[in-house]
Design an enzyme around this catalytic site. Sequence first.
Site, PDB file in Angstrom:
ATOM      1  CE  LYS A 211     -37.234  14.198 -45.773  1.00 36.80           C
ATOM      2  NZ  LYS A 211     -37.606  15.445 -45.146  1.00 36.80           N
ATOM      3  CG  ASN A 212     -35.625  17.351 -47.927  1.00 33.20           C
ATOM      4  OD1 ASN A 212     -36.606  16.927 -47.322  1.00 33.20           O
ATOM      5  ND2 ASN A 212     -34.402  17.273 -47.446  1.00 33.20           N
TER       6      ASN A 212
ATOM      7  CB  CYS B  87     -35.838  15.485 -37.807  1.00 37.30           C
ATOM      8  SG  CYS B  87     -36.271  14.152 -38.927  1.00 37.30           S
TER       9      CYS B  87
ATOM     10  NE  ARG C 235     -35.524  21.370 -38.346  1.00 34.55           N
ATOM     11  CZ  ARG C 235     -35.932  20.345 -39.100  1.00 34.55           C
ATOM     12  NH1 ARG C 235     -36.403  19.264 -38.535  1.00 34.55           N
ATOM     13  NH2 ARG C 235     -35.889  20.434 -40.418  1.00 34.55           N
ATOM     14  N   PRO C 236     -35.864  27.359 -35.314  1.00 34.11           N
ATOM     15  CG  PRO C 236     -34.554  29.223 -34.925  1.00 34.11           C
ATOM     16  CD  PRO C 236     -34.501  27.738 -34.995  1.00 34.11           C
TER      17      PRO C 236
ATOM     18  CG  ASP D 215     -30.545  16.283 -44.608  1.00 35.98           C
ATOM     19  OD1 ASP D 215     -31.333  16.640 -45.498  1.00 35.98           O
ATOM     20  OD2 ASP D 215     -30.510  16.804 -43.487  1.00 35.98           O
TER      21      ASP D 215
ATOM     22  NE  ARG E 189     -41.165  12.863 -41.320  1.00 29.24           N
ATOM     23  CZ  ARG E 189     -40.276  13.808 -41.014  1.00 29.24           C
ATOM     24  NH1 ARG E 189     -39.602  13.756 -39.884  1.00 29.24           N
ATOM     25  NH2 ARG E 189     -40.048  14.812 -41.839  1.00 29.24           N
TER      26      ARG E 189
HETATM   27  C1  EPZ Z   1     -34.281  21.528 -44.621  1.00 29.41           C
HETATM   28  O1  EPZ Z   1     -34.646  21.801 -43.263  1.00 29.41           O
HETATM   29  C2  EPZ Z   1     -34.445  20.037 -44.814  1.00 29.41           C
HETATM   30  N1  EPZ Z   1     -35.845  19.679 -44.647  1.00 29.41           N
HETATM   31  C3  EPZ Z   1     -33.567  19.300 -43.815  1.00 29.41           C
HETATM   32  O2  EPZ Z   1     -33.676  17.906 -44.097  1.00 29.41           O
HETATM   33  C4  EPZ Z   1     -32.119  19.722 -44.020  1.00 29.41           C
HETATM   34  O3  EPZ Z   1     -31.329  19.121 -43.018  1.00 29.41           O
HETATM   35  C5  EPZ Z   1     -31.992  21.241 -43.942  1.00 29.41           C
HETATM   36  O4  EPZ Z   1     -32.917  21.869 -44.858  1.00 29.41           O
HETATM   37  C6  EPZ Z   1     -30.592  21.717 -44.310  1.00 29.41           C
HETATM   38  O5  EPZ Z   1     -30.290  21.297 -45.608  1.00 29.41           O
HETATM   39  C7  EPZ Z   1     -36.677  19.885 -45.704  1.00 29.41           C
HETATM   40  O6  EPZ Z   1     -36.265  20.329 -46.763  1.00 29.41           O
HETATM   41  C8  EPZ Z   1     -38.115  19.510 -45.497  1.00 29.41           C
HETATM   42  P1  EPZ Z   1     -32.835  25.289 -42.722  1.00 29.41           P
HETATM   43  P2  EPZ Z   1     -34.904  23.336 -42.800  1.00 29.41           P
HETATM   44  O7  EPZ Z   1     -33.953  26.268 -42.641  1.00 29.41           O
HETATM   45  O8  EPZ Z   1     -35.488  24.077 -43.926  1.00 29.41           O
HETATM   46  C9  EPZ Z   1     -31.646  27.834 -38.863  1.00 29.41           C
HETATM   47  C10 EPZ Z   1     -34.111  15.670 -43.678  1.00 29.41           C
HETATM   48  O9  EPZ Z   1     -33.508  14.835 -42.991  1.00 29.41           O
HETATM   49  N2  EPZ Z   1     -32.874  28.621 -39.108  1.00 29.41           N
HETATM   50  O10 EPZ Z   1     -31.940  25.294 -43.923  1.00 29.41           O
HETATM   51  O11 EPZ Z   1     -35.601  23.291 -41.511  1.00 29.41           O
HETATM   52  C11 EPZ Z   1     -31.961  26.389 -38.469  1.00 29.41           C
HETATM   53  O12 EPZ Z   1     -32.210  26.303 -37.082  1.00 29.41           O
HETATM   54  C12 EPZ Z   1     -34.327  17.057 -43.136  1.00 29.41           C
HETATM   55  O13 EPZ Z   1     -34.555  15.470 -44.844  1.00 29.41           O
HETATM   56  C13 EPZ Z   1     -33.146  29.710 -38.273  1.00 29.41           C
HETATM   57  O14 EPZ Z   1     -32.388  30.016 -37.334  1.00 29.41           O
HETATM   58  O15 EPZ Z   1     -33.392  23.807 -42.566  1.00 29.41           O
HETATM   59  C14 EPZ Z   1     -30.700  25.670 -38.860  1.00 29.41           C
HETATM   60  O16 EPZ Z   1     -29.734  25.834 -37.849  1.00 29.41           O
HETATM   61  C15 EPZ Z   1     -33.791  17.222 -41.732  1.00 29.41           C
HETATM   62  N3  EPZ Z   1     -34.280  30.433 -38.502  1.00 29.41           N
HETATM   63  C16 EPZ Z   1     -30.243  26.427 -40.112  1.00 29.41           C
HETATM   64  O17 EPZ Z   1     -30.926  27.691 -40.087  1.00 29.41           O
HETATM   65  C17 EPZ Z   1     -35.141  30.137 -39.524  1.00 29.41           C
HETATM   66  O18 EPZ Z   1     -36.155  30.852 -39.678  1.00 29.41           O
HETATM   67  C18 EPZ Z   1     -30.589  25.734 -41.424  1.00 29.41           C
HETATM   68  O19 EPZ Z   1     -31.973  25.426 -41.374  1.00 29.41           O
HETATM   69  C19 EPZ Z   1     -34.845  29.028 -40.366  1.00 29.41           C
HETATM   70  C20 EPZ Z   1     -33.702  28.295 -40.141  1.00 29.41           C
END
Ligand code: EPZ
Length: 422
Positions: free
Chosen positions: A25-26, A120, A125-126, A308, A400
Amino acid sequence: MAGKERMLITGGNPLEGEVQVSGGKNTAVAVIPASLLCDEPCTIENLPDIEDVHALVDILKELGAKVEYEPGHLLRVDPRTAQGDTVSYRNAQRLRASYYLLGTLLGRCGRANVPTPGGCDIGSRPVDQHLKGMRAIGADAEERRGILRASSENLTGGDVFFDMVTVGATVNVMLAAVKAKGTTTIYNAAKEPHIVDLANFLNSMGARVKGAGTDIIRIRGVQSLHGTTYAVIPDQIETGTLMIAAAATCGDVTIHGCIPTHMDALTAKLLEMGVRVNDYDDAIRVRGAGPKRAINIKTQVYPGFPTDLQQPMSALLTTVKGTSIVQETIFEQRFRHLDEIRRMGAQIRVMERTAIIEGVTELYGAPLTATDLRAGAALIIAGLMARGVTEIYEPGYIDRGYEHIEDKLRSLGAEISRDLAE
Ligand code: EPZ
């Protein structure tokens, strides 16, 4: 709950047999938008038949691309007819990865207007790092009144150092930079398998992305990208969920079509618990019979224990004798499934980002509600272990990210079905 869709599980059956894992998916949700950067038609194979893919296919269509989609098999995209720079609110809200159209449209036509994404509810998630990355390559970028906007007359490669490791922002900058003038360097880049898969997809179209899978990714802009046929990698998290289900039911399951090295962090933890795990070239066998030891989990960015898989794993730990401690370091609200599993008799205390789980000998089936995708997976694990019948409402979350999950589990001996509650 009259008329509400629910999943029904009668627990207690050990899962046994062989199952094939689907495409990731990702990775799919990053590769599909990337096809719009191509200057010729391209074909993407091994896509999972899941809601997130369906949503992105609809977004490509609304942007004017010509799309031929055979669910569960392949997607043919001819981006030459695409002319839009704006994603509709309705489609953007269907998934988190709609925000990859920010980097894609900026890279493709210098303008992007993308409503803030759905996805989710596991924390705030900023998107500040995404905007920082767009600005680093010369774009004006902002989030205003619920719309992510980016524009640039002349995208020019630059350096971006992420404040934290972020999968989404790493993907978005790769998409925006691949046709920018000059070289872009991403420091503190995410290293997940889907980052490497996206780089391989882009390079198969003639892009010049180096270093994916390490902390530093270098992208040398190119003028154009030629067509390609590309199969995405198998789903690391579906593989892990099936491994955990085999362990939780004391079963014996071989998962085919996976990449065992992507699973090393989970495999190590299962072995620590006393579960038997054997790696083969493209398969993993998990045997869960026998006593299990309580363990501690701390989620980390790849190659650490994936956030995840924290939710499905914490469900398994509720019936492992002793005290297990689970620390969720990536997202600030990823324990809501535990409130549900408490209704089945689990003994869990949550303090901020730490869950302390006292294993009980048995869970009891109960009516539960999924609150997000991997929470839904956790409830399935709990239901497979529990005595009696478990109902899982809002199973749409599960659709999803898991392709035909009931069929796969039923083929392994699970008693699982779906109906509308009377
Ligand atoms: C991706 O989410 C995945 N989704 C998530 O999988 C996964 O849990 C996550 O990466 C971590 O591996 C997809 O790939 C579509 P991040 P993403 O940006 O990109 C903070 C699932 O179940 N952050 O790596 O949203 C954020 O808040 C989903 O398949 C900022 O602060 O995750 C988090 O605490 C759920 N500012 C951390 O970084 C930003 O601009 C990691 O988030 C971006 C992120």
